[in-house]
Write an enzyme that holds these catalytic residues in place. Structure first.
Site, PDB file in Angstrom:
ATOM      1  N   ASP A  13       0.810  -1.225   0.000  1.00 52.91           N
ATOM      2  CA  ASP A  13       0.000   0.000   0.000  1.00 52.91           C
ATOM      3  C   ASP A  13       0.839   1.270   0.000  1.00 52.91           C
ATOM      4  O   ASP A  13       0.459   2.287   0.584  1.00 52.91           O
ATOM      5  CB  ASP A  13      -0.968   0.004   1.199  1.00 52.91           C
ATOM      6  CG  ASP A  13      -1.832  -1.232   1.219  1.00 52.91           C
ATOM      7  OD1 ASP A  13      -2.230  -1.676   0.123  1.00 52.91           O
ATOM      8  OD2 ASP A  13      -2.104  -1.756   2.306  1.00 52.91           O
ATOM      9  N   LYS A  16       1.775   2.286  -5.096  1.00 49.43           N
ATOM     10  CA  LYS A  16       2.381   1.802  -6.345  1.00 49.43           C
ATOM     11  C   LYS A  16       1.429   2.043  -7.509  1.00 49.43           C
ATOM     12  O   LYS A  16       1.846   2.413  -8.599  1.00 49.43           O
ATOM     13  CB  LYS A  16       2.678   0.291  -6.235  1.00 49.43           C
ATOM     14  CG  LYS A  16       3.597  -0.067  -5.088  1.00 49.43           C
ATOM     15  CD  LYS A  16       3.700  -1.583  -4.913  1.00 49.43           C
ATOM     16  CE  LYS A  16       2.447  -2.253  -4.402  1.00 49.43           C
ATOM     17  NZ  LYS A  16       2.105  -1.997  -2.996  1.00 49.43           N
ATOM     18  N   GLY A  40      -4.546  -4.387  -3.683  1.00 50.49           N
ATOM     19  CA  GLY A  40      -5.595  -3.395  -3.922  1.00 50.49           C
ATOM     20  C   GLY A  40      -4.933  -2.070  -4.202  1.00 50.49           C
ATOM     21  O   GLY A  40      -4.219  -1.542  -3.352  1.00 50.49           O
ATOM     22  N   HIS A  41      -5.104  -1.570  -5.435  1.00 53.02           N
ATOM     23  CA  HIS A  41      -4.444  -0.322  -5.820  1.00 53.02           C
ATOM     24  C   HIS A  41      -5.503   0.712  -6.149  1.00 53.02           C
ATOM     25  O   HIS A  41      -6.366   0.471  -6.997  1.00 53.02           O
ATOM     26  CB  HIS A  41      -3.556  -0.540  -7.045  1.00 53.02           C
ATOM     27  CG  HIS A  41      -2.642  -1.719  -6.900  1.00 53.02           C
ATOM     28  ND1 HIS A  41      -1.752  -1.841  -5.860  1.00 53.02           N
ATOM     29  CD2 HIS A  41      -2.502  -2.825  -7.647  1.00 53.02           C
ATOM     30  CE1 HIS A  41      -1.091  -2.977  -5.991  1.00 53.02           C
ATOM     31  NE2 HIS A  41      -1.531  -3.601  -7.057  1.00 53.02           N
ATOM     32  N   GLN A 223       1.965  -5.887  -3.435  1.00 54.77           N
ATOM     33  CA  GLN A 223       2.469  -5.973  -2.070  1.00 54.77           C
ATOM     34  C   GLN A 223       3.737  -5.123  -1.910  1.00 54.77           C
ATOM     35  O   GLN A 223       3.989  -4.229  -2.699  1.00 54.77           O
ATOM     36  CB  GLN A 223       2.736  -7.429  -1.651  1.00 54.77           C
ATOM     37  CG  GLN A 223       1.473  -8.253  -1.474  1.00 54.77           C
ATOM     38  CD  GLN A 223       0.890  -8.786  -2.759  1.00 54.77           C
ATOM     39  OE1 GLN A 223       1.570  -9.398  -3.558  1.00 54.77           O
ATOM     40  NE2 GLN A 223      -0.369  -8.542  -2.985  1.00 54.77           N
TER      41      GLN A 223
HETATM   42  P1  GDP Z   1      -0.819   0.316  -3.573  1.00 55.72           P
HETATM   43  O1  GDP Z   1      -1.431  -0.972  -3.162  1.00 55.72           O
HETATM   44  O2  GDP Z   1       0.638   0.393  -3.309  1.00 55.72           O
HETATM   45  O3  GDP Z   1      -1.170   0.705  -5.000  1.00 55.72           O
HETATM   46  O4  GDP Z   1      -1.469   1.455  -2.630  1.00 55.72           O
HETATM   47  P2  GDP Z   1      -3.016   1.616  -2.229  1.00 55.72           P
HETATM   48  O5  GDP Z   1      -3.761   2.142  -3.400  1.00 55.72           O
HETATM   49  O6  GDP Z   1      -3.526   0.374  -1.571  1.00 55.72           O
HETATM   50  O7  GDP Z   1      -2.914   2.699  -1.073  1.00 55.72           O
HETATM   51  C1  GDP Z   1      -2.479   3.997  -1.284  1.00 55.72           C
HETATM   52  C2  GDP Z   1      -3.620   4.997  -0.940  1.00 55.72           C
HETATM   53  O8  GDP Z   1      -3.103   6.300  -0.794  1.00 55.72           O
HETATM   54  C3  GDP Z   1      -4.672   5.105  -2.026  1.00 55.72           C
HETATM   55  O9  GDP Z   1      -5.934   5.303  -1.414  1.00 55.72           O
HETATM   56  C4  GDP Z   1      -4.238   6.333  -2.826  1.00 55.72           C
HETATM   57  O10 GDP Z   1      -5.346   6.988  -3.467  1.00 55.72           O
HETATM   58  C5  GDP Z   1      -3.691   7.198  -1.726  1.00 55.72           C
HETATM   59  N1  GDP Z   1      -2.561   8.083  -2.112  1.00 55.72           N
HETATM   60  C6  GDP Z   1      -1.641   7.902  -3.076  1.00 55.72           C
HETATM   61  N2  GDP Z   1      -0.692   8.856  -3.020  1.00 55.72           N
HETATM   62  C7  GDP Z   1      -1.044   9.676  -1.997  1.00 55.72           C
HETATM   63  C8  GDP Z   1      -0.456  10.843  -1.426  1.00 55.72           C
HETATM   64  O11 GDP Z   1       0.610  11.330  -1.829  1.00 55.72           O
HETATM   65  N3  GDP Z   1      -1.110  11.412  -0.372  1.00 55.72           N
HETATM   66  C9  GDP Z   1      -2.272  10.915   0.129  1.00 55.72           C
HETATM   67  N4  GDP Z   1      -2.838  11.535   1.154  1.00 55.72           N
HETATM   68  N5  GDP Z   1      -2.836   9.779  -0.360  1.00 55.72           N
HETATM   69  C10 GDP Z   1      -2.232   9.192  -1.415  1.00 55.72           C
HETATM   70  P1  IMO Z   2      -0.873  -4.174  -2.189  1.00 54.52           P
HETATM   71  O1  IMO Z   2      -0.523  -4.707  -3.547  1.00 54.52           O
HETATM   72  C1  IMO Z   2      -0.841  -4.727   2.141  1.00 54.52           C
HETATM   73  C2  IMO Z   2      -0.613  -8.862   3.606  1.00 54.52           C
HETATM   74  C3  IMO Z   2      -1.832  -9.367   4.350  1.00 54.52           C
HETATM   75  C4  IMO Z   2      -1.184 -10.354   5.309  1.00 54.52           C
HETATM   76  C5  IMO Z   2      -0.057 -10.962   4.452  1.00 54.52           C
HETATM   77  C6  IMO Z   2      -0.431 -12.297   3.819  1.00 54.52           C
HETATM   78  O2  IMO Z   2      -2.184  -3.470  -2.163  1.00 54.52           O
HETATM   79  O3  IMO Z   2       0.256  -3.415  -1.599  1.00 54.52           O
HETATM   80  P2  IMO Z   2      -2.010 -12.971   1.770  1.00 54.52           P
HETATM   81  O4  IMO Z   2      -3.510 -12.787   1.564  1.00 54.52           O
HETATM   82  O5  IMO Z   2      -1.175 -12.327   0.720  1.00 54.52           O
HETATM   83  O6  IMO Z   2      -1.647 -14.406   2.027  1.00 54.52           O
HETATM   84  O7  IMO Z   2      -1.688 -12.210   3.182  1.00 54.52           O
HETATM   85  O8  IMO Z   2       0.215 -10.016   3.429  1.00 54.52           O
HETATM   86  N1  IMO Z   2      -0.886  -8.309   2.262  1.00 54.52           N
HETATM   87  C7  IMO Z   2      -0.919  -7.007   1.973  1.00 54.52           C
HETATM   88  N2  IMO Z   2      -0.774  -5.922   2.768  1.00 54.52           N
HETATM   89  N3  IMO Z   2      -1.003  -4.559   0.819  1.00 54.52           N
HETATM   90  C8  IMO Z   2      -1.103  -5.637  -0.001  1.00 54.52           C
HETATM   91  O9  IMO Z   2      -1.139  -5.525  -1.348  1.00 54.52           O
HETATM   92  C9  IMO Z   2      -1.100  -6.927   0.577  1.00 54.52           C
HETATM   93  N4  IMO Z   2      -1.202  -8.173   0.080  1.00 54.52           N
HETATM   94  C10 IMO Z   2      -1.054  -9.000   1.114  1.00 54.52           C
HETATM   95  O10 IMO Z   2      -2.508  -8.317   5.039  1.00 54.52           O
HETATM   96  O11 IMO Z   2      -0.577  -9.672   6.380  1.00 54.52           O
HETATM   97 MG    MG Z   3      -2.844  -1.651  -1.782  1.00 54.23          MG
END
Ligand code: GDP
Ligand code: IMO
Ligand code: MG
Length: 424
Positions: A13, A16, A40-41, A223
């Protein structure tokens, strides 16, 4: 065509998805090389918010070919739902998505197994998986006997294969699963489910490896590196190589084709699920980061655990993935603190250490040694150039870059595409 990789340097998270969506227009192909629906992105484009799980984050640019590579595990129901969701919003993902015939399929028994095993405890704590069947699917991939790949979905021998595996799984899962769950494992029902999947996805299933050899381009993992099965905080990790070392095995792209690695990190730390987290803040400061940063999981909605930036951990993952540039995200979230802490080393049994220990129990005993930096107490969400940042924000970023030993390449000050400063 040279290839760039985007790698999360923390526990996932790191935003990316946002970075890949922004970089994508400069490339012809975007690939996803490991993980599955556990990812989840969130990608924000003006008033539109997209949540992607399997589909690479290049899908919002219609000229880009997106590829789901052999190292990914696919839950077809969720993938089809994701495609339908995009279609309902005027995007045509099927026109520019290729799915590897080598990618493994997350089957109904994997979901049952994940839920049953997830309740058990390792090293005194549950892993807290996303319950998306990821571990069991990768386990069957490595075990080989009970694995199903995307290519099998379109093979004439599928009914026999399903029937054999269902029989074996019903026996193996009997002590773990409820009667209701075991009843779901019906060979005819699952075979017809597979047919539905093949009808919907079949036209996109192909040999992506040859395609990529002809096209070499941008790769992205899901991840974060600290969740890498071999190099992360085992056993509190996911089941694939989420760090840069997994790029070539997961995608089928040879190492020498990759010329740029961008490591993505938040300006603080978060983690979902169980496992050691030395800089975790179980207090009002942690809650404040969670609320300002809206730190709730994109896939499961779970509140993310929050803490200060851990330079020991990110220095390790940046080296592991060979990051050439650091993309520092969520800097805006830190605008509301008088002072900020950065973990520069750990104290373990009275000794100062600057390396990430391999054992979860040992990492749990590590106390962070902090350096305190002044905050900037100034909204940075409208900053679009480095010179417009408050001086303390510059100092914070420079210190992180120095501690991690990677130059800054990108800074993000909000979720929107516009809220990004590129130095590369
Ligand atoms: P990923 O899994 O690495 O793609 O990240 P996620 O999408 O799960 O989590 C990142 C969250 O932060 C999302 O809800 C984005 O919309 C939000 N986000 C991304 N860049 C920024 C930032 O610079 N500032 C803030 N406040 N939120 C951001
Ligand atoms: P993104 O791509 C954050 C964590 C789970 C758990 C561990 C193992 O959005 O960054 P799994 O279901 O993969 O066997 O769970 O890994 N985990 C993540 N945490 N962001 C993710 O993906 C994750 N994918 C798995 O919470 O601790
Ligand atoms: Mg994510």
């Amino acid at each position: 065509m040279p290839a760039t990789c985007v790698i999360g340097l923390q526990w996932g998270d790191e935003a990316k998805g946002k970075l890949v969506d922004l970089l994508a227009p400069n490339y012809d192909v975007v690939v996803r090389y490991q993980g599955g629906a556990n990812a989840g992105h969130t990608v924000v484009t003006g008033s539109e918010v997209y949540k992607l799980h399997h589909v690479p984050s290049g899908i919002l640019s219609s000229h880009i070919q997106n590829v789901i590579c052999p190292g990914v595990v696919i839950e077809p129901n969720m993938l089809i739902k994701e495609l339908t969701g995009l279609e309902s919003r005027g995007i045509q993902p099927r026109l520019n998505l290729k799915i590897s015939e080598r990618a493994h399929v997350v089957m109904p028994w994997h979901m049952i197994e994940d839920q049953a095993i997830n309740k058990t405890v390792v090293s005194g704590e549950s892993i807290g998986t996303t319950n998306r069947g990821i571990g069991p699917c990768y386990r069957d991939k490595v075990g080989r006997t009970h694995a199903i790949r995307m290519a099998d979905l379109i093979s004439p021998s599928l009914p026999n294969r399903i029937s054999e595996i269902v029989q074996a799984k019903r026996t193996l899962l009997a002590p773990l699963a409820s009667r209701e769950e075991l009843d779901q494992l019906d060979a005819d029902r699952i075979t017809s489910l597979c047919r539905t999947w093949a009808d919907s996805l079949g036209s996109m299933i192909c040999d992506t490896t040859y395609f990529l050899h002809d096209q070499l381009d941008e790769g992205k993992g899901a991840q974060g590196s600290l969740l890498d099965i071999d190099h992360g905080t085992f056993p509190f990790v996911t089941s694939s190589n989420a760090s840069g070392v997994g790029v070539t095995s997961g995608s089928g792209i040879p190492p020498r084709a990759i010329d740029r690695m961008i490591g993505v990190a938040k300006a603080y730390s978060t983690r979902v699920g169980g496992g050691p987290f030395p800089t975790e803040l179980l207090d009002a400061t942690g809650n404040k980061i969670r609320e300002i940063g809206r730190e709730y999981g994109t896939t499961t909605g779970r509140p993310r655990r929050c803490g200060w930036f851990d330079a020991v951990a990110v220095r390790y993952t940046a080296r592991l993935s060979g990051a050439n540039y650091l993309s520092l995200m969520m800097l805006d979230v830190l605008s509301h603190f008088d002072e900020l802490k950065v973990c520069v080393a750990y104290e373990l049994d009275g000794q100062r250490i600057d390396r990430l220990p391999c054992q979860a129990d040992v990492l749990r005993r590590c106390q962070p040694i902090y350096e305190t930096l002044p905050g900037w107490n100034h909204d940075v969400t409208k900053v679009r150039s480095m010179k417009d940042f408050p001086v303390n924000a510059r100092k914070y970023m420079d210190r992180i870059s120095e501690l991690v030993s990677v130059p800054l390449g990108v800074v993000s000050v909000g979720p929107d595409r516009q809220q990004t400063i590129f130095l590369i």
